[in-house]
Design an enzyme around this catalytic site. Structure first.
Site, PDB file in Angstrom:
ATOM      1  N   LYS A   1      -1.201   2.562  -8.817  1.00  0.00           N
ATOM      2  CA  LYS A   1      -2.437   2.899  -8.343  1.00  0.00           C
ATOM      3  C   LYS A   1      -2.279   4.432  -7.659  1.00  0.00           C
ATOM      4  O   LYS A   1      -1.646   5.006  -8.371  1.00  0.00           O
ATOM      5  CB  LYS A   1      -2.739   1.835  -7.101  1.00  0.00           C
ATOM      6  CG  LYS A   1      -2.977   0.663  -7.771  1.00  0.00           C
ATOM      7  CD  LYS A   1      -3.596  -0.492  -6.668  1.00  0.00           C
ATOM      8  CE  LYS A   1      -3.696  -1.874  -7.542  1.00  0.00           C
ATOM      9  NZ  LYS A   1      -4.431  -2.865  -6.622  1.00  0.00           N
TER      10      LYS A   1
ATOM     11  N   ASN B   1       1.126  -1.273 -11.832  1.00  0.00           N
ATOM     12  CA  ASN B   1       0.093  -0.470 -11.595  1.00  0.00           C
ATOM     13  C   ASN B   1       0.301   0.043 -10.394  1.00  0.00           C
ATOM     14  O   ASN B   1       0.271  -0.342  -9.392  1.00  0.00           O
ATOM     15  CB  ASN B   1      -1.105  -1.373 -11.714  1.00  0.00           C
ATOM     16  CG  ASN B   1      -2.292  -0.296 -11.376  1.00  0.00           C
ATOM     17  OD1 ASN B   1      -2.289   0.874 -11.370  1.00  0.00           O
ATOM     18  ND2 ASN B   1      -3.516  -0.782 -10.932  1.00  0.00           N
TER      19      ASN B   1
ATOM     20  N   GLU C   1     -11.024  -1.624  -9.020  1.00  0.00           N
ATOM     21  CA  GLU C   1     -11.215  -0.706  -8.251  1.00  0.00           C
ATOM     22  C   GLU C   1     -11.981   0.527  -8.643  1.00  0.00           C
ATOM     23  O   GLU C   1     -12.750   1.129  -7.928  1.00  0.00           O
ATOM     24  CB  GLU C   1      -9.785  -0.203  -7.605  1.00  0.00           C
ATOM     25  CG  GLU C   1      -9.248  -1.305  -6.697  1.00  0.00           C
ATOM     26  CD  GLU C   1      -7.782  -1.040  -6.829  1.00  0.00           C
ATOM     27  OE1 GLU C   1      -7.056  -1.883  -6.096  1.00  0.00           O
ATOM     28  OE2 GLU C   1      -7.111  -0.207  -7.493  1.00  0.00           O
TER      29      GLU C   1
ATOM     30  N   HIS D   1     -10.367  -1.199 -14.488  1.00  0.00           N
ATOM     31  CA  HIS D   1      -9.823  -2.000 -13.356  1.00  0.00           C
ATOM     32  C   HIS D   1     -10.907  -2.176 -12.173  1.00  0.00           C
ATOM     33  O   HIS D   1     -11.812  -1.272 -12.105  1.00  0.00           O
ATOM     34  CB  HIS D   1      -8.711  -1.171 -12.795  1.00  0.00           C
ATOM     35  CG  HIS D   1      -7.922  -1.900 -11.569  1.00  0.00           C
ATOM     36  ND1 HIS D   1      -8.324  -1.951 -10.421  1.00  0.00           N
ATOM     37  CD2 HIS D   1      -6.737  -2.677 -11.678  1.00  0.00           C
ATOM     38  CE1 HIS D   1      -7.371  -2.769  -9.781  1.00  0.00           C
ATOM     39  NE2 HIS D   1      -6.515  -3.102 -10.475  1.00  0.00           N
TER      40      HIS D   1
ATOM     41  N   GLU E   1      -7.898 -10.498 -13.730  1.00  0.00           N
ATOM     42  CA  GLU E   1      -7.471 -10.175 -12.104  1.00  0.00           C
ATOM     43  C   GLU E   1      -8.845 -10.521 -11.467  1.00  0.00           C
ATOM     44  O   GLU E   1      -9.826  -9.740 -10.803  1.00  0.00           O
ATOM     45  CB  GLU E   1      -7.385  -8.616 -11.946  1.00  0.00           C
ATOM     46  CG  GLU E   1      -6.219  -8.149 -12.730  1.00  0.00           C
ATOM     47  CD  GLU E   1      -5.541  -6.769 -12.118  1.00  0.00           C
ATOM     48  OE1 GLU E   1      -4.643  -6.754 -11.827  1.00  0.00           O
ATOM     49  OE2 GLU E   1      -6.419  -6.029 -12.310  1.00  0.00           O
TER      50      GLU E   1
ATOM     51  N   SER F   1      -2.287 -10.196  -6.567  1.00  0.00           N
ATOM     52  CA  SER F   1      -0.957 -10.554  -5.415  1.00  0.00           C
ATOM     53  C   SER F   1       0.109 -11.462  -6.327  1.00  0.00           C
ATOM     54  O   SER F   1       0.620 -12.187  -5.656  1.00  0.00           O
ATOM     55  CB  SER F   1      -1.660 -11.564  -4.247  1.00  0.00           C
ATOM     56  OG  SER F   1      -2.564 -10.714  -3.863  1.00  0.00           O
TER      57      SER F   1
ATOM     58  N   GLY G   1      -4.404  -7.350  -3.776  1.00  0.00           N
ATOM     59  CA  GLY G   1      -3.912  -6.949  -2.644  1.00  0.00           C
ATOM     60  C   GLY G   1      -4.378  -7.449  -1.467  1.00  0.00           C
ATOM     61  O   GLY G   1      -4.276  -7.247  -0.108  1.00  0.00           O
TER      62      GLY G   1
END
Length: 251
Positions: free
Chosen positions: A11, A9, A106, A104, A173, A212, A179
């Site tokens: 992003k 991904n 985010e 996702h 996730e 991660s 991250g």
């Protein structure tokens, strides 16, 4: 047999020229780090920004061994309309895109995504033959409050209403591991994914781990029996590192 899907991904990273440079290097790195025995039921998928979809699809389609699939990072639930800034499934289909990330964390955190809109996007993807990757996962606050299972089960209950589980990938996730460099313990990730599978009507749904993921921990992650692949963020931006992740070493 459940399919193994190793997905990147990107992003909001990489211009078209940077995407070209990545794909110019990636196939050679794949061959350089290839496993002694190939996994026949494995797919390689890279979800790129919308501006990179066309060029990435053209370049990736020229790589025949192993095949590389290109995916989108989102899609709208209607085929067209006054939704400035959104992308519709038919636009992706026209480019030959067959995968898309949906829900996702985010998108949920920064752009108001809800279980209801996630459900709409999942059904829109499937309507047009696009395989969605449904992302679920808990925050650090929810985990500390022992709400992990209840939260994820709720995401599944509302997100998967009337969704075809024959054309679906799920990515677990944990938000606190995305991250941050703080990877969920592999045994714990395996436990949560086993619980997710217990709530599905189709036990053969591919369930990935994301958070991660790096070349340094991919072998341990993929040694877990319930984990069917990974959804990789930052580490997928580097051709050498992502090739090593794709070519994880089986125990």
């Amino acid at each position: 047999m459940r399919k193994i899907v190793i997905a990147g991904n990107w992003k909001m990273y990489k211009t078209q020229s940077e995407a070209k440079a990545f794909f110019a290097e990636f196939p050679a790195q794949l061959n350089a780090t290839a496993k002694a025995a190939s996994v026949t039921n494995q797919q390689i998928l890279i979800c790129v920004p919308f501006t990179d979809l066309a060029i990435s699809q053209v370049v990736a389609s020229s790589v025949t061994s192993p095949s590389i699939h290109i995916g989108a990072q989102n899609l709208h639930w209607t085929d067209c309309g006054a939704f400035t800034g959104e992308i519709a499934a038919p636009m992706l289909v026209e480019l030959g895109i067959k995968f898309a990330i949906v829900g996702h964390s985010e998108r949920r955190q920064f752009f108001g995504e809800t279980d209801e809109t996630v459900n709409k996007r999942l059904k829109a993807a499937q309507k047009h033959g696009i395989t969605p990757i449904l992302c679920v996962g808990e925050s650090k606050q929810q985990r500390d409050a022992n709400e992990t299972e209840a939260w994820i089960f709720s995401q599944l209950e509302y997100g998967l209403k009337e969704v075809d589980q024959q054309n679906l990938i799920i990515a677990y996730e944990p938000i606190w591991a995305i991250g941050t460099g703080d990877t969920c313990e592999t045994a714990e990730a395996n436990r949560v994914i086993r619980l997710i599978r217990s709530k599905l009507s189709n036990p053969d749904v591919t369930i990935q781990y994301g958070g991660s993921v790096k070349p340094e921990n991919i072998d341990e992650i993929m040694a877990q029996p319930e984990i069917d692949g990974v959804l990789v963020g930052g580490a997928s931006l580097d051709a050498t590192g992502f090739a090593r992740i794709v070519n994880y070493q089986s125990p």
